[in-house]
Write a protein that holds these residues in place. Structure first.
Motif, PDB file in Angstrom:
ATOM      1  N   GLY A   1       0.796  -1.219   0.000  1.00 18.60           N
ATOM      2  CA  GLY A   1       0.000   0.000   0.000  1.00 18.60           C
ATOM      3  C   GLY A   1       0.826   1.265   0.000  1.00 18.60           C
ATOM      4  N   GLY A   2       2.120   1.126   0.178  1.00 14.14           N
ATOM      5  CA  GLY A   2       2.997   2.288   0.234  1.00 14.14           C
ATOM      6  C   GLY A   2       3.419   2.772  -1.140  1.00 14.14           C
TER       7      GLY A   2
ATOM      8  N   GLU B   1       3.272   4.518 -21.948  1.00 15.58           N
ATOM      9  CA  GLU B   1       2.609   3.222 -22.028  1.00 15.58           C
ATOM     10  C   GLU B   1       2.881   2.486 -20.729  1.00 15.58           C
ATOM     11  N   PHE B   2       1.873   1.738 -20.280  1.00 14.71           N
ATOM     12  CA  PHE B   2       2.005   1.024 -19.012  1.00 14.71           C
ATOM     13  C   PHE B   2       1.553  -0.415 -19.177  1.00 14.71           C
ATOM     14  N   ALA B   3       2.167  -1.297 -18.401  1.00 16.14           N
ATOM     15  CA  ALA B   3       1.673  -2.669 -18.314  1.00 16.14           C
ATOM     16  C   ALA B   3       0.325  -2.647 -17.600  1.00 16.14           C
ATOM     17  N   GLU B   4      -0.539  -3.580 -17.975  1.00 14.14           N
ATOM     18  CA  GLU B   4      -1.875  -3.640 -17.367  1.00 14.14           C
ATOM     19  C   GLU B   4      -1.796  -3.768 -15.847  1.00 14.14           C
ATOM     20  N   SER B   5      -0.806  -4.490 -15.375  1.00  7.81           N
ATOM     21  CA  SER B   5      -0.695  -4.769 -13.942  1.00  7.81           C
ATOM     22  C   SER B   5      -0.372  -3.540 -13.105  1.00  7.81           C
ATOM     23  N   VAL B   6       0.091  -2.459 -13.731  1.00  7.94           N
ATOM     24  CA  VAL B   6       0.465  -1.268 -12.963  1.00  7.94           C
ATOM     25  C   VAL B   6      -0.360  -0.039 -13.326  1.00  7.94           C
ATOM     26  N   LYS B   7      -1.239  -0.172 -14.292  1.00  9.69           N
ATOM     27  CA  LYS B   7      -2.056   0.978 -14.698  1.00  9.69           C
ATOM     28  C   LYS B   7      -2.866   1.498 -13.523  1.00  9.69           C
ATOM     29  N   GLY B   8      -2.877   2.812 -13.382  1.00  9.10           N
ATOM     30  CA  GLY B   8      -3.603   3.444 -12.287  1.00  9.10           C
ATOM     31  C   GLY B   8      -2.815   3.505 -10.993  1.00  9.10           C
ATOM     32  N   ARG B   9      -1.690   2.808 -10.926  1.00 14.57           N
ATOM     33  CA  ARG B   9      -0.873   2.818  -9.706  1.00 14.57           C
ATOM     34  C   ARG B   9       0.499   3.444  -9.938  1.00 14.57           C
ATOM     35  N   PHE B  10       1.042   3.275 -11.124  1.00 14.94           N
ATOM     36  CA  PHE B  10       2.358   3.811 -11.461  1.00 14.94           C
ATOM     37  C   PHE B  10       2.209   4.969 -12.438  1.00 14.94           C
ATOM     38  N   THR B  11       3.089   5.942 -12.307  1.00 12.60           N
ATOM     39  CA  THR B  11       3.198   7.002 -13.297  1.00 12.60           C
ATOM     40  C   THR B  11       4.660   7.155 -13.683  1.00 12.60           C
ATOM     41  N   ILE B  12       4.883   7.692 -14.870  1.00 13.03           N
ATOM     42  CA  ILE B  12       6.243   7.903 -15.355  1.00 13.03           C
ATOM     43  C   ILE B  12       6.343   9.330 -15.848  1.00 13.03           C
ATOM     44  N   SER B  13       7.468   9.954 -15.579  1.00 16.25           N
ATOM     45  CA  SER B  13       7.664  11.328 -16.016  1.00 16.25           C
ATOM     46  C   SER B  13       9.139  11.529 -16.327  1.00 16.25           C
TER      47      SER B  13
ATOM     48  N   VAL C   1      14.542  10.537 -15.394  1.00 20.50           N
ATOM     49  CA  VAL C   1      13.231   9.939 -15.617  1.00 20.50           C
ATOM     50  C   VAL C   1      12.794   9.308 -14.304  1.00 20.50           C
ATOM     51  N   TYR C   2      11.529   9.538 -13.938  1.00 25.30           N
ATOM     52  CA  TYR C   2      11.017   9.051 -12.677  1.00 25.30           C
ATOM     53  C   TYR C   2       9.932   8.001 -12.904  1.00 25.30           C
ATOM     54  N   LEU C   3       9.948   6.991 -12.058  1.00 20.26           N
ATOM     55  CA  LEU C   3       8.853   6.026 -12.008  1.00 20.26           C
ATOM     56  C   LEU C   3       8.250   6.136 -10.619  1.00 20.26           C
ATOM     57  N   GLN C   4       7.060   6.731 -10.563  1.00 17.23           N
ATOM     58  CA  GLN C   4       6.379   6.912  -9.283  1.00 17.23           C
ATOM     59  C   GLN C   4       5.427   5.739  -9.090  1.00 17.23           C
ATOM     60  N   MET C   5       5.659   5.005  -8.017  1.00 14.06           N
ATOM     61  CA  MET C   5       4.884   3.794  -7.751  1.00 14.06           C
ATOM     62  C   MET C   5       4.061   3.986  -6.482  1.00 14.06           C
ATOM     63  N   SER C   6       2.785   3.702  -6.563  1.00 11.92           N
ATOM     64  CA  SER C   6       1.921   3.825  -5.397  1.00 11.92           C
ATOM     65  C   SER C   6       1.045   2.574  -5.283  1.00 11.92           C
TER      66      SER C   6
END
Length: 124
Positions: free
Chosen positions: A14-15, A58-70, A78-83
């Motif tokens: 959840g983090g 583009e995102f893998a289905e398993s991380v859509k809505g939880r990960f963002t990339i910028s 380049v950042y991968l923000q994971m929530s």
């Protein structure tokens, strides 16, 4: 052309965690950047990518809505923000570079240079 990942670590389910990908000796201009991951006993899989000129993602289905990339080409980073992290997100995460100005993809054979990886462990 080399890239270095940073920001991995241990996080509770959840983090959130943010990974960074920094190029060494070159700028990000003209390159798409992808994030991939490999869990123990599994094949490496694409997670997210971001294009250069149009910022397409583009995102893998398993991380859509939880990960963002910028990306910030000026930094350059380049950042991968994971929530909302889950135990199944536990893996070594790799940043990779594809010489491509329009669009991006999650096909690892298109990527030319890879970082050493950053361990992300999601566990209570």
């Amino acid at each position: 052309v080399q890239v270095v990942e940073s920001g991995g670590g241990l996080v509770q389910p959840g983090g959130s965690l943010t990974l960074s990908c920094t190029p060494s000796g070159f700028t990000l201009d003209g390159y798409a950047i992808g994030w991939f991951r490999q869990a123990p006993g599994k094949e490496r899989e694409g997670v997210a990518c971001i294009a250069d000129s149009d910022g397409d993602t583009e995102f893998a289905e398993s991380v859509k809505g939880r990960f963002t990339i910028s990306r910030d080409n000026a930094s350059p980073t380049v950042y991968l923000q994971m929530s909302a992290l889950r135990p199944e997100d536990t893996a070594v995460y790799y940043c990779a570079v594809e010489q491509l100005t329009l669009g991006c993809d999650l096909e690892e054979y298109n990527y030319d240079s890879w970082g050493q990886g950053a361990q992300v462990t999601v566990s209570s």
